[in-house]
Design a protein around this motif. Structure first.
Motif: not given
Length: 324
Positions: A120-122, A151-157, A164-171
């Motif tokens: 969230a801070q990043m 994701y944290a960017y999109a969730a906060q703003y 948004i595109a997410l590429m291979d890892a997890f939440l």
């Protein structure tokens, strides 16, 4: 004495013919040079290499690559890499977009705060960069740790993100996140502190070979050798490994933050790309718990390193999605 200018220009070995040949070759060289310059002027991808810049944001000095013009796109790298990973995608996108690829706090050439490595801070760092650059509404892409920041960017703003595109890892904190594929090696998520730092000092490449090889579908077609040298050198600089470990140290708080974010589902278009031999369906399932408008694509025969393992599949898919 006969002057040179009176000699027969057609006779072999005569200066008249030699001068004519030289002049012809010079004209050919200039014609080729003019054609190349014309092509460069007509092709932004050929004419413009990304520029390396810095900005002061939230008390952090962020380094970023920038190229192109048009609707802005922000690319967020993952662990064991830096903004350098995005060069092939920048080249493809800069024809129609202003592309920004920052080094996240602690990574690459950005500064290394002692604390505050929650995603969230990043994300707030990157939002601060977007405000500094007056980007307005943006499109964002994240891989690995970068997808968590995205994701944290999109969730906060949410009102400032077009797609948004997410590429291979997890939440972290979303669904059955503690059983995801990447957590099979749980040791490295707890690998931080004085002893781990002492163990990897001067052995950064050995440490990263585990990720680059074991998280790939085929180690021989994972991160290229030149890039391995580049990243090992980048992370080998004083303080870089400690900063990198902090992104894992923050996972417990990330899980709390993301569980809260997920209570308000996103609605902007979301593309999820995963490797068949890596996250597979898991990240797509997680994404559908936090967003109502998800397109999920499992890239066949690829592991975690999508940009390197499946460049010819991933880059066109991202370009098509981001160009909409």
């Amino acid at each position: 004495m006969t002057s040179i200018t009176n000699r027969h220009p057609g006779m072999p070995g005569q200066p008249g013919r030699e001068f004519s040949g030289i002049a012809s070759r010079v004209r050919s060289v200039f014609a080729i040079l003019a054609a190349v310059l014309s092509m460069a002027a007509a092709s932004p991808a050929l004419a413009q290499a990304p520029q390396s810049k810095f900005a002061e944001v939230n008390g952090v000095r962020l380094h970023y690559l920038v190229a192109g013009s048009g609707d802005p796109i922000i690319l967020m790298h993952g662990y064991a890499e830096t903004s350098h990973m995005w060069l092939p995608l920048i080249k493809a996108l800069q024809k129609n977009h202003l592309v920004i690829a920052p080094d996240l706090r602690g990574f690459g050439e950005s500064s290394m705060p002692e604390t505050d490595y929650t995603k969230a801070q990043m994300a707030r760092d990157i939002h601060g960069l977007a405000e500094t650059l007056k980007l307005g509404r943006v499109r964002i892409v994240g891989h690995d740790i970068g997808l968590m920041v995205a994701y944290a960017y999109a969730a906060q703003y949410p009102n400032e993100v077009d797609r948004i595109a997410l590429m291979d890892a997890f939440l972290p904190g979303v669904g059955d996140w503690q059983s995801v594929w990447l957590l099979r090696d749980l040791w490295h998520f707890h690998f931080y502190g004085k002893t781990p730092l002492a163990l990897v000092e001067g052995r950064e490449r050995i440490y990263f070979e585990h990720f680059w090889n074991d998280f790939a579908a085929d180690p021989a077609h994972s991160i290229p050798e030149a890039d391995r040298v580049f990243y090992a050198k980048a992370y080998g600089k004083p303080g870089r490994m400690r900063a990198g470990f902090e992104v894992f140290h923050a996972f417990a708080q990330d899980a709390v933050d993301f569980a809260q974010f997920a209570k308000t589902p996103l609605t902007m278009p979301m593309l999820v790309l995963t490797g068949e031999k890596a996250s597979g369906q898991t990240l797509i399932t997680q994404a559908r718990l936090v967003n109502t408008n998800v397109e999920g694509v499992i890239v066949p025969n690829s592991g975690h390193w999508l940009m390197e393992e499946a460049t010819d599949q991933v880059v066109p898919k991202l370009v098509a999605f981001l160009n909409k």
